[in-house]
Scaffold this motif. Structure first.
Motif, PDB file in Angstrom:
ATOM      1  N   PRO A 131       0.812  -1.225   0.000  1.00 30.13           N
ATOM      2  CA  PRO A 131       0.000   0.000   0.000  1.00 30.13           C
ATOM      3  C   PRO A 131       0.844   1.274   0.000  1.00 30.13           C
ATOM      4  CG  PRO A 131      -0.808  -1.575   1.630  1.00 30.13           C
ATOM      5  CD  PRO A 131       0.504  -2.093   1.146  1.00 30.13           C
ATOM      6  N   ASP A 132       2.081   1.168   0.473  1.00 30.42           N
ATOM      7  CA  ASP A 132       2.963   2.345   0.500  1.00 30.42           C
ATOM      8  C   ASP A 132       3.448   2.732  -0.894  1.00 30.42           C
ATOM      9  OD1 ASP A 132       4.353  -0.210   0.725  1.00 30.42           O
ATOM     10  OD2 ASP A 132       6.202   0.984   0.760  1.00 30.42           O
ATOM     11  N   LEU A 133       3.191   1.887  -1.892  1.00 27.67           N
ATOM     12  CA  LEU A 133       3.618   2.165  -3.264  1.00 27.67           C
ATOM     13  C   LEU A 133       2.424   2.414  -4.184  1.00 27.67           C
ATOM     14  CD1 LEU A 133       6.529  -0.397  -3.676  1.00 27.67           C
ATOM     15  CD2 LEU A 133       6.701   2.069  -3.381  1.00 27.67           C
ATOM     16  N   SER A 134       1.390   3.019  -3.655  1.00 30.96           N
ATOM     17  CA  SER A 134       0.209   3.333  -4.451  1.00 30.96           C
ATOM     18  C   SER A 134       0.540   4.371  -5.514  1.00 30.96           C
ATOM     19  CB  SER A 134      -0.904   3.867  -3.538  1.00 30.96           C
ATOM     20  OG  SER A 134      -2.037   4.219  -4.288  1.00 30.96           O
ATOM     21  N   LEU A 135       0.059   4.154  -6.735  1.00 28.72           N
ATOM     22  CA  LEU A 135       0.342   5.039  -7.864  1.00 28.72           C
ATOM     23  C   LEU A 135      -0.870   5.912  -8.173  1.00 28.72           C
ATOM     24  CD1 LEU A 135       2.494   2.692  -8.243  1.00 28.72           C
ATOM     25  CD2 LEU A 135       2.323   3.167 -10.682  1.00 28.72           C
ATOM     26  N   SER A 136      -0.615   7.134  -8.612  1.00 29.53           N
ATOM     27  CA  SER A 136      -1.699   7.982  -9.091  1.00 29.53           C
ATOM     28  C   SER A 136      -2.231   7.393 -10.399  1.00 29.53           C
ATOM     29  CB  SER A 136      -1.195   9.405  -9.332  1.00 29.53           C
ATOM     30  OG  SER A 136      -0.299   9.432 -10.433  1.00 29.53           O
ATOM     31  N   PRO A 137      -3.494   7.687 -10.752  1.00 31.93           N
ATOM     32  CA  PRO A 137      -4.047   7.145 -12.012  1.00 31.93           C
ATOM     33  C   PRO A 137      -3.200   7.504 -13.233  1.00 31.93           C
ATOM     34  CG  PRO A 137      -5.793   8.082 -10.664  1.00 31.93           C
ATOM     35  CD  PRO A 137      -4.497   8.443  -9.996  1.00 31.93           C
ATOM     36  N   GLN A 138      -2.671   8.744 -13.257  1.00 31.80           N
ATOM     37  CA  GLN A 138      -1.858   9.163 -14.394  1.00 31.80           C
ATOM     38  C   GLN A 138      -0.561   8.375 -14.475  1.00 31.80           C
ATOM     39  OE1 GLN A 138      -3.142  11.194 -12.114  1.00 31.80           O
ATOM     40  NE2 GLN A 138      -4.550  12.563 -13.207  1.00 31.80           N
ATOM     41  N   LEU A 139       0.048   8.111 -13.312  1.00 29.83           N
ATOM     42  CA  LEU A 139       1.305   7.365 -13.313  1.00 29.83           C
ATOM     43  C   LEU A 139       1.068   5.897 -13.669  1.00 29.83           C
ATOM     44  CD1 LEU A 139       4.279   7.640 -12.990  1.00 29.83           C
ATOM     45  CD2 LEU A 139       4.057   7.293 -10.533  1.00 29.83           C
ATOM     46  N   LYS A 140      -0.067   5.358 -13.275  1.00 32.04           N
ATOM     47  CA  LYS A 140      -0.408   3.995 -13.687  1.00 32.04           C
ATOM     48  C   LYS A 140      -0.435   3.900 -15.208  1.00 32.04           C
ATOM     49  CE  LYS A 140      -3.374   2.619  -9.802  1.00 32.04           C
ATOM     50  NZ  LYS A 140      -4.769   2.252  -9.429  1.00 32.04           N
ATOM     51  N   ARG A 141      -1.105   4.870 -15.821  1.00 29.63           N
ATOM     52  CA  ARG A 141      -1.183   4.866 -17.289  1.00 29.63           C
ATOM     53  C   ARG A 141       0.193   5.044 -17.907  1.00 29.63           C
ATOM     54  NH1 ARG A 141      -5.951   7.931 -16.280  1.00 29.63           N
ATOM     55  NH2 ARG A 141      -4.822   9.895 -16.677  1.00 29.63           N
ATOM     56  N   HIS A 142       1.025   5.870 -17.272  1.00 28.39           N
ATOM     57  CA  HIS A 142       2.370   6.089 -17.807  1.00 28.39           C
ATOM     58  C   HIS A 142       3.198   4.817 -17.730  1.00 28.39           C
ATOM     59  CE1 HIS A 142       5.665   8.478 -19.222  1.00 28.39           C
ATOM     60  NE2 HIS A 142       6.412   8.177 -18.186  1.00 28.39           N
ATOM     61  N   TRP A 143       3.128   4.106 -16.609  1.00 27.24           N
ATOM     62  CA  TRP A 143       3.847   2.835 -16.480  1.00 27.24           C
ATOM     63  C   TRP A 143       3.378   1.839 -17.541  1.00 27.24           C
ATOM     64  CZ3 TRP A 143       5.188   0.659 -10.979  1.00 27.24           C
ATOM     65  CH2 TRP A 143       6.040   1.566 -10.311  1.00 27.24           C
ATOM     66  N   GLN A 144       2.077   1.845 -17.829  1.00 25.58           N
ATOM     67  CA  GLN A 144       1.546   0.912 -18.824  1.00 25.58           C
ATOM     68  C   GLN A 144       1.882   1.349 -20.248  1.00 25.58           C
ATOM     69  OE1 GLN A 144      -2.619   0.709 -16.848  1.00 25.58           O
ATOM     70  NE2 GLN A 144      -2.426  -1.240 -17.907  1.00 25.58           N
ATOM     71  N   HIS A 145       2.071   2.650 -20.433  1.00 30.04           N
ATOM     72  CA  HIS A 145       2.404   3.157 -21.773  1.00 30.04           C
ATOM     73  C   HIS A 145       3.874   2.907 -22.107  1.00 30.04           C
ATOM     74  CE1 HIS A 145       2.263   5.738 -25.313  1.00 30.04           C
ATOM     75  NE2 HIS A 145       3.347   6.362 -24.873  1.00 30.04           N
ATOM     76  N   GLU A 146       4.762   3.119 -21.124  1.00 26.27           N
ATOM     77  CA  GLU A 146       6.209   2.989 -21.333  1.00 26.27           C
ATOM     78  C   GLU A 146       6.660   1.580 -20.923  1.00 26.27           C
ATOM     79  OE1 GLU A 146       8.241   5.312 -22.548  1.00 26.27           O
ATOM     80  OE2 GLU A 146       6.772   6.924 -22.715  1.00 26.27           O
ATOM     81  N   VAL A 147       6.531   0.626 -21.832  1.00 26.91           N
ATOM     82  CA  VAL A 147       6.843  -0.770 -21.498  1.00 26.91           C
ATOM     83  C   VAL A 147       8.071  -1.276 -22.257  1.00 26.91           C
ATOM     84  CG1 VAL A 147       4.506  -1.398 -20.789  1.00 26.91           C
ATOM     85  CG2 VAL A 147       5.147  -1.538 -23.215  1.00 26.91           C
ATOM     86  N   GLY A 148       8.812  -0.369 -22.875  1.00 25.99           N
ATOM     87  CA  GLY A 148      10.033  -0.768 -23.567  1.00 25.99           C
ATOM     88  C   GLY A 148      11.207  -0.860 -22.607  1.00 25.99           C
ATOM     89  N   TYR A 149      12.380  -1.081 -23.162  1.00 28.28           N
ATOM     90  CA  TYR A 149      13.592  -1.173 -22.341  1.00 28.28           C
ATOM     91  C   TYR A 149      13.994   0.209 -21.823  1.00 28.28           C
ATOM     92  CZ  TYR A 149      14.258  -5.960 -24.078  1.00 28.28           C
ATOM     93  OH  TYR A 149      14.103  -7.293 -24.372  1.00 28.28           O
ATOM     94  N   ALA A 150      14.927   0.199 -20.866  1.00 26.91           N
ATOM     95  CA  ALA A 150      15.296   1.430 -20.163  1.00 26.91           C
ATOM     96  C   ALA A 150      16.352   2.259 -20.900  1.00 26.91           C
ATOM     97  CB  ALA A 150      15.790   1.103 -18.755  1.00 26.91           C
ATOM     98  N   PHE A 151      17.456   1.626 -21.288  1.00 26.55           N
ATOM     99  CA  PHE A 151      18.603   2.388 -21.798  1.00 26.55           C
ATOM    100  C   PHE A 151      18.528   2.575 -23.312  1.00 26.55           C
ATOM    101  CE2 PHE A 151      22.844   3.027 -23.456  1.00 26.55           C
ATOM    102  CZ  PHE A 151      23.404   3.904 -22.550  1.00 26.55           C
ATOM    103  N   PRO A 152      18.695   3.821 -23.775  1.00 26.39           N
ATOM    104  CA  PRO A 152      18.893   5.075 -23.037  1.00 26.39           C
ATOM    105  C   PRO A 152      17.553   5.702 -22.675  1.00 26.39           C
ATOM    106  CG  PRO A 152      19.074   5.500 -25.375  1.00 26.39           C
ATOM    107  CD  PRO A 152      18.821   4.021 -25.240  1.00 26.39           C
ATOM    108  N   SER A 153      17.597   6.831 -21.992  1.00 25.13           N
ATOM    109  CA  SER A 153      16.379   7.557 -21.659  1.00 25.13           C
ATOM    110  C   SER A 153      15.999   8.455 -22.827  1.00 25.13           C
ATOM    111  CB  SER A 153      16.576   8.405 -20.392  1.00 25.13           C
ATOM    112  OG  SER A 153      15.496   9.303 -20.215  1.00 25.13           O
TER     113      SER A 153
END
Length: 240
Positions: A131-153
């Motif tokens: 529960p301490d890692l609850s995400l805002s609705p916008q950040l949830k969508r962002h995490w689901q939108h950005e599903v590629g690899y990390a490097f580079p930014s």
């Protein structure tokens, strides 16, 4: 611009997860990071160019547009090539794996639609388990939108390259405040990517260095090509 991410990386400083991901700070960082997220990044570039149009001479503005066009093409191409080459999982995916909610090796083998579904399910389970890692609705969508690899930014590459290319021509025109704002925006963009769990410090550090190299190379190429382009343009006008 390299100093801050270098200190974070060399000092092994952990920025994620250190802030409440549903708090006002996370929300502000989300809106900031959205200025570099497609399609909003296009609007960001257009607004910046509109600002420059009123403050630069016509030749300076045309050179700026050419330099930005070259740098953006290089940035997009390099980002597209490097991500699958390094195949580095994002911090948020690694967090979900640590909570036994995701297998990153399997996750990155799926297509984009399936990855978005998998990470969405993992986020819902995370909020129950942590529960301490609850995400805002916008950040949830962002995490689901950005599903590629990390490097580079890609966000950092975009912001650093655009900020440096634009700042060069604004400084030539005697403008100071806007370059300072652009550099601050680019630096904060890197922070937002780390704090929101989208990138590691080394991603931001390397992307800042690469973005700077692309920006200065694009400016150099533009300055070298401009006399030829300008002469051809004038010659065509005379024949019309």
């Amino acid at each position: 611009m390299l100093t801050i991410p270098a200190i974070i990386y060399l000092g092994s400083i952990t920025l994620f997860p250190t802030i409440a991901l549903d708090a006002n700070l996370a929300q502000a960082l989300y809106w900031l990071t959205s200025t570099g997220t497609a399609p909003y990044g296009i609007a960001t570039g257009i607004i910046i160019l509109m600002f420059c149009y009123r403050r630069l001479t016509k030749p300076q503005f045309m050179q700026l547009v050419l330099a930005v066009s070259i740098s953006m093409a290089a940035t997009l191409s390099l980002n597209h090539f490097l991500k699958p080459y390094f195949a580095e999982p994002r911090p948020n995916a690694m967090l979900l794996e640590q909570e036994y909610l995701l297998n990153t090796q399997e996750f990155y083998q799926h297509n984009k639609a399936d990855k978005r579904e998998l990470i969405g399910s993992a986020i819902n389970q995370l909020e129950v388990a942590r529960p301490d890692l609850s995400l805002s609705p916008q950040l949830k969508r962002h995490w689901q939108h950005e599903v590629g690899y990390a490097f580079p930014s890609g966000h950092t590459l975009f912001a650093v390259t655009l900020a440096l290319a634009v700042s060069f021509y604004l400084l030539l025109a005697g403008q100071v405040m806007m370059p300072l704002m652009l550099l601050g925006w680019a630096i904060t963009m890197g922070f937002s990517r780390m704090l929101l769990g989208m990138h590691w410090p080394q991603d931001v550090l390397a992307s800042t260095a690469i973005g700077g190299s692309i920006a200065f190379s694009s400016i150099y190429l533009t300055q070298a090509l401009w006399p030829t382009i300008d002469n051809q343009f004038i010659s065509r006008l005379k024949t019309v």
